[in-house]
Design a protein around this motif. Structure first.
Motif, mmCIF file in Angstrom:
data_model
loop_
_atom_site.group_PDB
_atom_site.id
_atom_site.type_symbol
_atom_site.label_atom_id
_atom_site.label_comp_id
_atom_site.label_asym_id
_atom_site.label_seq_id
_atom_site.Cartn_x
_atom_site.Cartn_y
_atom_site.Cartn_z
ATOM 1 N N THR A 197 11.238 14.344 3.170
ATOM 2 C CA THR A 197 10.818 15.405 2.238
ATOM 3 C C THR A 197 9.383 15.883 2.461
ATOM 4 O O THR A 197 9.081 17.048 2.258
ATOM 5 N N GLY A 198 8.484 14.992 2.813
ATOM 6 C CA GLY A 198 7.084 15.369 3.042
ATOM 7 C C GLY A 198 6.261 15.527 1.778
ATOM 8 O O GLY A 198 5.032 15.577 1.830
ATOM 9 N N SER A 199 6.923 15.612 0.622
ATOM 10 C CA SER A 199 6.184 15.898 -0.615
ATOM 11 C C SER A 199 5.439 14.680 -1.167
ATOM 12 O O SER A 199 4.505 14.831 -1.964
ATOM 13 N N GLY A 200 5.836 13.472 -0.750
ATOM 14 C CA GLY A 200 5.163 12.272 -1.244
ATOM 15 C C GLY A 200 3.705 12.212 -0.817
ATOM 16 O O GLY A 200 2.828 11.856 -1.608
ATOM 17 N N LEU A 201 3.421 12.568 0.428
ATOM 18 C CA LEU A 201 2.034 12.534 0.913
ATOM 19 C C LEU A 201 1.187 13.571 0.180
ATOM 20 O O LEU A 201 0.024 13.312 -0.153
ATOM 21 N N ALA A 202 1.748 14.742 -0.070
ATOM 22 C CA ALA A 202 1.022 15.769 -0.830
ATOM 23 C C ALA A 202 0.659 15.264 -2.222
ATOM 24 O O ALA A 202 -0.431 15.525 -2.728
ATOM 25 N N ALA A 203 1.579 14.509 -2.846
ATOM 26 C CA ALA A 203 1.309 13.956 -4.177
ATOM 27 C C ALA A 203 0.220 12.895 -4.120
ATOM 28 O O ALA A 203 -0.625 12.820 -5.021
ATOM 29 N N VAL A 204 0.230 12.071 -3.088
ATOM 30 C CA VAL A 204 -0.803 11.040 -2.938
ATOM 31 C C VAL A 204 -2.179 11.694 -2.829
ATOM 32 O O VAL A 204 -3.149 11.239 -3.436
ATOM 33 N N ILE A 205 -2.269 12.778 -2.083
ATOM 34 C CA ILE A 205 -3.571 13.409 -1.824
ATOM 35 C C ILE A 205 -3.993 14.335 -2.962
ATOM 36 O O ILE A 205 -5.146 14.300 -3.410
ATOM 37 N N PHE A 206 -3.068 15.163 -3.457
ATOM 38 C CA PHE A 206 -3.453 16.193 -4.436
ATOM 39 C C PHE A 206 -2.871 15.986 -5.840
ATOM 40 O O PHE A 206 -3.249 16.716 -6.761
ATOM 41 N N GLY A 207 -1.945 15.063 -5.997
ATOM 42 C CA GLY A 207 -1.313 14.882 -7.293
ATOM 43 C C GLY A 207 0.032 15.596 -7.354
ATOM 44 O O GLY A 207 0.303 16.512 -6.564
#
Length: 227
Positions: free
Chosen positions: A71-81
Motif C-alpha cells: 500500500t505504501g501509506s504506512g510510511l507516509a503515516a509514520v512520517i506525516f501522520g
C-alpha cells in the motif's frame, strides 16, 4: 485491496464516501498547516506520495472482487501522520481509477477508508507505541508499516463482508474474505515493511533534521545528522 468500479451496492459505497470526506478535509488542513510552517516538507510529501503510487499500482489478482498489493501509506503515516497519509492516498487512488482503471470512483470512499485511513491509523499508532517503548526505530518502522498493510486488508474484508454477507451471516463472509487476503498479503506486508525501513533510514541519514522538525516523529539523534 482496490475494490473495482461498481462492485459495491448501495448504501455501502455512499457510506464509505461519507466517512472519507470529513477526514480528507482535516487532512488537507494538516497539509496546509505543515507546508506553511515548513515549506521544506513539500519535496518530502511528493516523495512519500510517489512511494504510495508506485507500490499500490502493483496489482495481484484476487478472487474476491478486489486485488492484493503493497500500500505504501504506512510510511507516509509514520512520517506525516494519518490525516496527511489519507489525502496522499486519495490523490493516488483518484489517479489510478481514472488513468489505470485500478479501483473506481464509486468505490473511492471504500478504498480510501481501507488504504488511506485504517492502514495509516494502525501504522501511526504502532509507530507511536514503539517510540514510547524506545524500540529500535528501524524495527518500529517495519512493524508499523507491515501491520498497517495487513490491517488495510482486514478493513477491505470487513467492507466486502458487510456488502456481501453469506447465508451464514457477516462473520462467515468476513472469515472467507479474510482468509483469501491473509494468504497473499502476509508476505507482501513483510516485504513492504523491509522496503520502508530502507527508505526511512535513507531519509534519516540525509534529511534527519527535517524529519525531526515535522512534529509527528521524534528523532533527537537526527538533529546531529544535518538536513
Amino acid at each position: 485491496m482496490h475494490i473495482m468500479e461498481g462492485f459495491l451496492p448501495s448504501p455501502w459505497w455512499e457510506l464509505w464516501m461519507a466517512i472519507m470526506i470529513p477526514i480528507e478535509i482535516y487532512g488537507i488542513y494538516r497539509i496546509s498547516f505543515v507546508t506553511k510552517n515548513n515549506p521544506k516538507t513539500k519535496p518530502l510529501l511528493a516523495l512519500v506520495g510517489a512511494f504510495i503510487f508506485v507500490l499500490s499500482a502493483l496489482k495481484l489478482p484476487s478472487v474476491t472482487g478486489s486485488c492484493s498489493h503493497p500500500t505504501g501509506s504506512g510510511l507516509a503515516a509514520v512520517i506525516f501522520g494519518p490525516a496527511i497519509a489519507a489525502v496522499l492516498s486519495m490523490i493516488v487512488l483518484v489517479f489510478q481509477a481514472l488513468l489505470l482503471a485500478h479501483g473506481g470512483l464509486t468505490t473511492l470512499g471504500a478504498n480510501v477508508v481501507s488504504m488511506g485511513i485504517v492502514g495509516p491509523i494502525v501504522a501511526y499508532g504502532t509507530w507511536t507505541i514503539c517510540k514510547k517503548a524506545k524500540v529500535n526505530s528501524s524495527f518500529g518502522v517495519f512493524l508499523a508499516v507491515a501491520l498497517g498493510d495487513l490491517l488495510t486488508y482486514v478493513a477491505t474484508s470487513v467492507q466486502l463482508a458487510l456488502a456481501f454477507p453469506t447465508s451464514a451471516g457477516f462473520i462467515d463472509a468476513f472469515a472467507k474474505f479474510g482468509t483469501v487476503f491473509a494468504v497473499t498479503q502476509i508476505p507482501l506486508a513483510i516485504a513492504e515493511g523491509i522496503l520502508a525501513v530502507f527508505l526511512f533510514d535513507f531519509l534519516v541519514k540525509y534529511k534527519g533534521k527535517l524529519l525531526s522538525t515535522i512534529g509527528t516523529i521524534n528523532l533527537p539523534s537526527a538533529l546531529k545528522r544535518g538536513d
